[in-house]
Design a protein around this motif. Sequence first.
Motif: not given
Length: 373
Positions: A206-207, A227, A231, A233-234, A325, A327-330
């Motif tokens: 993801d990242c 991060l 996060n 799930s990423l 911090t 929400d990177l998914q958003d």
Amino acid sequence: MSVSGKILVLVTSYPGDGTGEAHRFVHVRNLHYVKRGFNLVVLDFSATQSFEYEGIRVIPPKAYSGTDEGYDLLITHQANIRHHYRFLKRHGRDFPAFVFFFHGHEVLRFKTTYPKPYSYIAKTPLKTATRDFYDTFKLFVWRNYIPKVLRKSTLVFVSEWMLDEFLKSTRITLDCISDKCRIAYNCVGELFQDGEYDWARPKAYDCVTIRNDLDGSKYCIDIVNRLAWANPSLRFLVVGRGSFFDHYEKAPNLNWMDCTLSHSEIIKVLQDSRCALMPTRCDSQGLMACEMATFCMPVITSDISACHEALDAFPNVWFFDNDTTPDLQDILSSLETGMPYEKVDMFFSANTITREVEIFEDAIRAGGARGAK
């Protein structure tokens, strides 16, 4: 009317002689300059013998023969006191014009400009004092030398941020040098300029974060790791050398490649990633982030002035506060709604190199005019 000429480029080291990839960004520029008709020679202070690299002639200091070469322009990159300044004092009169490229640390005071190093980096009080003494000395030297040669000099900064920091560090006033200052951003590598991010391809990560030096606190690997923990799930990938993860527990959803990559290898990693996560605490331009953005992949970076200056024109870039911090998914979902992104040509060589060539042509014309008087 275009002007060609003979140029000597001063660098501390140069690729092609078994010394690694140092100053490749200078070599990329030089290849473009030769294509534009300049007769160019590199003086590599680390070289012990002359060699040729991809059509560029490189010489050691002992091979410089003075005015016999008939140079029209002298260019310096990241000038230091030990090599560049001594050469300028000894041979500066051989050249009708100078162009100084300022990229970062060479005219900055580490103590006041750069973030505090990680606690595991060994910095004894003596080393810290020695570093600050050297910085004070080098800035004193440049503060006194540059005004003396300003008449035949052009000062090129890779960003407005770099110019502002130069003025703060040297205490040279903008009024004194404004007509001699130019901004010329670093150009991105051709693979990023010409390549296309495949947004529809399945992604392994993801990242992705790519840094040469994980131990430099300005590159924020601590923030990346934080991060990743926040996060879960990423999937995160960090590429780069360093001992950071010997001292901090690595998030379980973060993979680390302890290596450096070529541009072609970087492209492959980027194609396997949904976005580039590139936080920074301090940067003059952030060339790697600029290359990723130019490649048209989503990029998440820091909400600091240098990043905004370089990347505000890119719709595929998201800025966040280093102290938060998110929400990177958003953020990723929001960035992905705009794909595929169109190319932004801000850092294309057609723009950046053309800008530099114009600077050189102006300098050579002015140098010739002074010599004719």
